[in-house]
Design a protein around this motif. Structure first.
Motif, PDB file in Angstrom:
ATOM      1  N   PHE A 196      17.753  14.355  12.255  1.00 18.43           N
ATOM      2  CA  PHE A 196      17.101  13.937  11.008  1.00 18.43           C
ATOM      3  C   PHE A 196      16.317  12.638  11.219  1.00 18.43           C
ATOM      4  CE2 PHE A 196      17.573  10.903   7.465  1.00 18.43           C
ATOM      5  CZ  PHE A 196      16.677  11.475   6.575  1.00 18.43           C
ATOM      6  N   ASP A 306      19.305  17.530   1.884  1.00 27.09           N
ATOM      7  CA  ASP A 306      18.090  16.918   2.418  1.00 27.09           C
ATOM      8  C   ASP A 306      18.141  15.418   2.152  1.00 27.09           C
ATOM      9  OD1 ASP A 306      15.610  16.111   3.214  1.00 27.09           O
ATOM     10  OD2 ASP A 306      14.488  17.391   1.818  1.00 27.09           O
ATOM     11  N   SER A 308      15.914  13.229   3.046  1.00 22.16           N
ATOM     12  CA  SER A 308      14.590  12.605   3.128  1.00 22.16           C
ATOM     13  C   SER A 308      14.380  11.588   2.015  1.00 22.16           C
ATOM     14  CB  SER A 308      13.499  13.677   3.065  1.00 22.16           C
ATOM     15  OG  SER A 308      13.617  14.564   4.151  1.00 22.16           O
TER      16      SER A 308
END
Length: 319
Positions: A196, A306, A308
């Motif tokens: 990641f 996720d 992000s």
């Protein structure tokens, strides 16, 4: 503290963590070390006379068997103004339970303390680690016991030890097996975390991840909640075995991973008990399992898969 590197160290009041603390305090580089521990008074008593004048130590309450405590700890750190940089996060605390025990959060105790709570710590502190880079470091203290990554053979197939249908121990519970489960889950998480961070596409990585195998150190407090006979056997009988390591030797491996200039801008490493870059279990490199257990861990904790959205710009982080 702006001229100091900030280190967060879990499990610092005994065993490997205490040795890491002593070794960090002996460095010429000035550190501000936040000791994340269950028992503040006990830790204060133990470290009172060992902190040299050029180093700074702070003790903050953290109980990894309680997600409420974990979140209170991260809120404490992140709410400080001006915002603290976090240069090194050492996730060292661990346990093995002699009998099946559930935490107040409903998880099997060993799996929560050794894995799930660490996922929350990384999730919450990662934006600050990124802001504090380059070469901020996350150190996951693991064990060679994760390496027997397959269970018994049934119908000619290797079945993974890490069993999604028995995470709560309801089907069967063996202390060492659940310890292995927690450590295998940690390695899988560490490699997926590294992927990641690498996907950010920056010229210079902000955060590096290392998984550390300090060796078998029977004099630590790992088995503190095991049967009295097991504790006695580990500390006073097995500690004489030639393959064992002292807490000082094990702590040196963790310290090496945390501060060595040789590892600058290197990530996704598995470091063995001799401070060598090594390989973890074959199963831990299975990318589908890395993704699966990342998602499973996030689902269990009720956080987004996720991550992000954790990557804020500088103004958002500093407020």
């Amino acid at each position: 503290m702006s001229d100091r590197k900030l280190v967060i160290l879990t499990g610092a009041n005994s065993g490997l963590g205490f040795e890491v603390l002593k070794q960090l305090l002996s460095q010429e580089t000035p550190y501000h070390i936040i000791l994340a521990v269950r028992n503040i008074q006990q830790t204060e008593t133990k470290i009172n006379s060992i902190v040299p004048s050029h180093q700074s130590v702070e003790i903050v309450k953290l109980d990894l068997s309680s997600l409420t405590s974990v979140k209170s700890f991260t809120q404490n750190i992140l709410s400080r103004k001006p915002s603290l940089h976090i240069n090194i996060l050492i996730l060292n605390a661990g346990v093995v339970k002699a009998t099946l025990t559930k935490t107040d959060d409903g998880f099997e105790h060993t799996f929560q303390v050794n894995h799930l709570s660490n996922v929350i710590l990384v999730h919450e502190l990662l934006p600050r680690l990124i802001e504090s880079g380059p070469d901020s470091r996350i150190i996951l203290v693991n064990s060679s016991l994760h390496k027997p990554g397959t269970g018994s053979k049934e119908s000619g197939e290797n079945r993974p030890i890490l069993d999604i249908e028995n995470l709560d121990g309801s089907k069967m519970y063996f202390p060492l097996l659940f310890y292995r489960n927690s450590k295998l889950a940690q390695v899988l998480f560490g490699y997926q975390l590294d992927k990641f961070l690498n996907k950010k596409g920056e010229e210079e990585r902000k955060v590096n991840v290392s998984i550390v195998e300090p060796g078998f150190c029977p004099t630590t407090e790992l088995a503190r909640e095991s049967a009295i006979f097991t504790q006695f056997f580990l500390k006073y009988i097995l500690s004489w075995a030639p393959f064992t390591r002292t807490s000082e030797q094990g702590g040196a491996v963790i310290t090496y991973a945390a501060i060595s200039s040789e590892l600058e801008n290197k990530s996704g490493l598995y470091i063995n008990r001799l401070c060598q870059i090594d390989k973890s279990s074959d199963e831990s490199y299975d990318e589908e399992k890395q993704k699966f257990w990342w998602k499973t861990s996030c689902d269990l904790l009720g956080i987004e898969e996720d991550w992000s959205g954790l990557i804020f710009d500088r103004k958002e982080i500093l407020g």
